[in-house]
Design a protein around this motif. Structure first.
Motif, PDB file in Angstrom:
ATOM      1  N   TYR A  39     -24.964  43.231  44.866  1.00  0.00           N
ATOM      2  CA  TYR A  39     -23.906  43.968  45.559  1.00  0.00           C
ATOM      3  C   TYR A  39     -22.581  43.837  44.817  1.00  0.00           C
ATOM      4  CZ  TYR A  39     -27.022  44.523  49.565  1.00  0.00           C
ATOM      5  OH  TYR A  39     -28.053  44.861  50.386  1.00  0.00           O
ATOM      6  N   GLN A  40     -22.316  42.648  44.304  1.00  0.00           N
ATOM      7  CA  GLN A  40     -21.066  42.438  43.572  1.00  0.00           C
ATOM      8  C   GLN A  40     -21.047  43.286  42.297  1.00  0.00           C
ATOM      9  OE1 GLN A  40     -20.114  38.352  42.961  1.00  0.00           O
ATOM     10  NE2 GLN A  40     -18.040  38.782  42.306  1.00  0.00           N
ATOM     11  N   ALA A  41     -22.183  43.405  41.631  1.00  0.00           N
ATOM     12  CA  ALA A  41     -22.253  44.238  40.429  1.00  0.00           C
ATOM     13  C   ALA A  41     -22.073  45.710  40.777  1.00  0.00           C
ATOM     14  CB  ALA A  41     -23.578  44.018  39.712  1.00  0.00           C
ATOM     15  N   LEU A  42     -22.643  46.132  41.898  1.00  0.00           N
ATOM     16  CA  LEU A  42     -22.450  47.510  42.343  1.00  0.00           C
ATOM     17  C   LEU A  42     -20.974  47.778  42.607  1.00  0.00           C
ATOM     18  CD1 LEU A  42     -23.479  50.274  43.238  1.00  0.00           C
ATOM     19  CD2 LEU A  42     -23.910  49.276  45.500  1.00  0.00           C
ATOM     20  N   ALA A  43     -20.292  46.854  43.271  1.00  0.00           N
ATOM     21  CA  ALA A  43     -18.858  47.011  43.541  1.00  0.00           C
ATOM     22  C   ALA A  43     -18.078  47.105  42.232  1.00  0.00           C
ATOM     23  CB  ALA A  43     -18.355  45.852  44.392  1.00  0.00           C
ATOM     24  N   GLU A  44     -18.446  46.270  41.272  1.00  0.00           N
ATOM     25  CA  GLU A  44     -17.774  46.307  39.964  1.00  0.00           C
ATOM     26  C   GLU A  44     -18.015  47.648  39.276  1.00  0.00           C
ATOM     27  OE1 GLU A  44     -15.361  45.246  36.987  1.00  0.00           O
ATOM     28  OE2 GLU A  44     -15.703  43.980  38.743  1.00  0.00           O
TER      29      GLU A  44
END
Length: 121
Positions: free
Chosen positions: A17-22
Protein backbone atom coordinates in the motif's frame (compact mmCIF):
# COMPACT_ATOMS: atom_id res chain seq x y z
CA UNK A 1 5.13 -20.33 11.88
CA UNK A 2 5.40 -22.15 8.58
CA UNK A 3 5.49 -20.95 5.01
CA UNK A 4 4.41 -23.13 2.09
CA UNK A 5 7.13 -24.76 0.00
CA UNK A 6 5.57 -25.56 -3.39
CA UNK A 7 7.26 -28.14 -5.59
CA UNK A 8 7.88 -25.43 -8.23
CA UNK A 9 9.23 -21.93 -7.54
CA UNK A 10 6.53 -19.27 -7.47
CA UNK A 11 7.08 -15.57 -8.11
CA UNK A 12 4.37 -12.93 -8.04
CA UNK A 13 4.37 -9.24 -8.80
CA UNK A 14 3.24 -7.40 -5.67
CA UNK A 15 2.89 -3.83 -4.48
CA UNK A 16 2.55 -2.68 -0.87
CA UNK A 17 0.00 0.00 0.00
CA UNK A 18 2.84 2.38 0.81
CA UNK A 19 4.41 1.71 -2.60
CA UNK A 20 1.07 2.33 -4.29
CA UNK A 21 0.78 5.67 -2.46
CA UNK A 22 4.31 6.57 -3.56
CA UNK A 23 3.48 5.66 -7.18
CA UNK A 24 0.32 7.79 -7.12
CA UNK A 25 2.32 10.70 -5.71
CA UNK A 26 4.91 10.35 -8.48
CA UNK A 27 2.16 10.09 -11.10
CA UNK A 28 0.72 13.37 -9.83
CA UNK A 29 4.10 15.02 -10.49
CA UNK A 30 4.64 13.41 -13.90
CA UNK A 31 1.37 12.14 -15.37
CA UNK A 32 1.40 9.22 -17.77
CA UNK A 33 -1.28 8.11 -20.16
CA UNK A 34 -2.55 4.68 -21.04
CA UNK A 35 -2.41 1.54 -18.96
CA UNK A 36 0.19 1.52 -16.20
CA UNK A 37 1.67 -1.57 -14.61
CA UNK A 38 3.02 -1.13 -11.10
CA UNK A 39 4.94 -3.68 -9.05
CA UNK A 40 7.78 -3.80 -6.60
CA UNK A 41 11.05 -4.59 -8.39
CA UNK A 42 11.48 -7.56 -6.04
CA UNK A 43 8.94 -10.27 -6.84
CA UNK A 44 7.21 -12.05 -3.98
CA UNK A 45 8.18 -15.68 -3.42
CA UNK A 46 7.64 -18.04 -0.52
CA UNK A 47 11.42 -18.31 -0.19
CA UNK A 48 11.62 -14.52 0.21
CA UNK A 49 8.75 -14.58 2.71
CA UNK A 50 10.39 -17.28 4.83
CA UNK A 51 13.76 -15.51 4.75
CA UNK A 52 12.40 -12.08 5.69
CA UNK A 53 10.10 -13.45 8.42
CA UNK A 54 12.99 -15.37 9.97
CA UNK A 55 15.32 -12.36 9.92
CA UNK A 56 12.80 -9.78 11.11
CA UNK A 57 11.14 -11.91 13.79
CA UNK A 58 14.34 -13.69 14.85
CA UNK A 59 12.38 -16.91 14.85
CA UNK A 60 12.73 -20.15 12.97
CA UNK A 61 10.30 -20.32 10.07
CA UNK A 62 9.29 -23.80 9.00
CA UNK A 63 8.61 -24.77 5.41
CA UNK A 64 5.49 -26.80 4.71
CA UNK A 65 5.95 -28.89 1.55
CA UNK A 66 3.02 -28.83 -0.87
CA UNK A 67 2.96 -32.28 -2.51
CA UNK A 68 2.22 -32.49 -6.22
CA UNK A 69 -0.99 -34.42 -5.52
CA UNK A 70 -2.32 -31.61 -3.31
CA UNK A 71 -1.21 -29.05 -5.88
CA UNK A 72 -3.15 -30.90 -8.62
CA UNK A 73 -6.23 -31.27 -6.41
CA UNK A 74 -6.26 -27.55 -5.61
CA UNK A 75 -5.74 -26.70 -9.29
CA UNK A 76 -8.73 -28.82 -10.33
CA UNK A 77 -11.20 -28.23 -7.49
CA UNK A 78 -10.27 -24.76 -6.25
CA UNK A 79 -8.76 -23.03 -9.28
CA UNK A 80 -9.10 -19.49 -7.92
CA UNK A 81 -7.38 -20.37 -4.64
CA UNK A 82 -4.66 -22.24 -6.50
CA UNK A 83 -4.09 -19.28 -8.84
CA UNK A 84 -3.70 -16.88 -5.91
CA UNK A 85 -1.47 -19.05 -3.76
CA UNK A 86 0.40 -21.54 -5.92
CA UNK A 87 0.88 -20.00 -9.37
CA UNK A 88 3.40 -17.47 -10.57
CA UNK A 89 2.03 -14.17 -11.79
CA UNK A 90 4.64 -11.67 -12.90
CA UNK A 91 4.46 -8.43 -14.80
CA UNK A 92 7.26 -8.35 -17.36
CA UNK A 93 9.92 -5.88 -16.17
CA UNK A 94 9.83 -3.98 -19.47
CA UNK A 95 6.10 -3.25 -18.93
CA UNK A 96 6.50 -1.71 -15.48
CA UNK A 97 5.99 2.01 -15.02
CA UNK A 98 9.22 3.48 -13.69
CA UNK A 99 8.61 4.41 -10.05
CA UNK A 100 11.35 5.10 -7.54
CA UNK A 101 10.39 3.35 -4.33
CA UNK A 102 12.00 4.48 -1.09
CA UNK A 103 13.22 1.70 1.19
CA UNK A 104 10.19 2.16 3.47
CA UNK A 105 7.82 1.33 0.59
CA UNK A 106 9.57 -1.82 -0.64
CA UNK A 107 8.04 -5.29 -0.43
CA UNK A 108 10.84 -6.59 1.78
CA UNK A 109 10.24 -3.75 4.25
CA UNK A 110 6.49 -4.48 4.28
CA UNK A 111 7.20 -8.13 5.10
CA UNK A 112 9.63 -7.10 7.84
CA UNK A 113 6.98 -4.81 9.36
CA UNK A 114 4.47 -7.66 9.31
CA UNK A 115 6.91 -9.89 11.16
CA UNK A 116 7.71 -7.44 13.94
CA UNK A 117 4.25 -5.85 14.31
CA UNK A 118 2.67 -8.96 15.73
CA UNK A 119 0.98 -9.78 12.44
CA UNK A 120 3.14 -12.90 12.28
CA UNK A 121 2.43 -15.35 15.13
Amino acid sequence: RAVPRPSRPIERSMLSYQALAEAVTQLADRPAGGVLHLADPTPFSYDLLAERLAVASRRRVGRLPIPDLLDQLLRRRFAAIHARLLQSSRIAPDLLYDVTLPHAARLTTAIDRLAVSGGYP
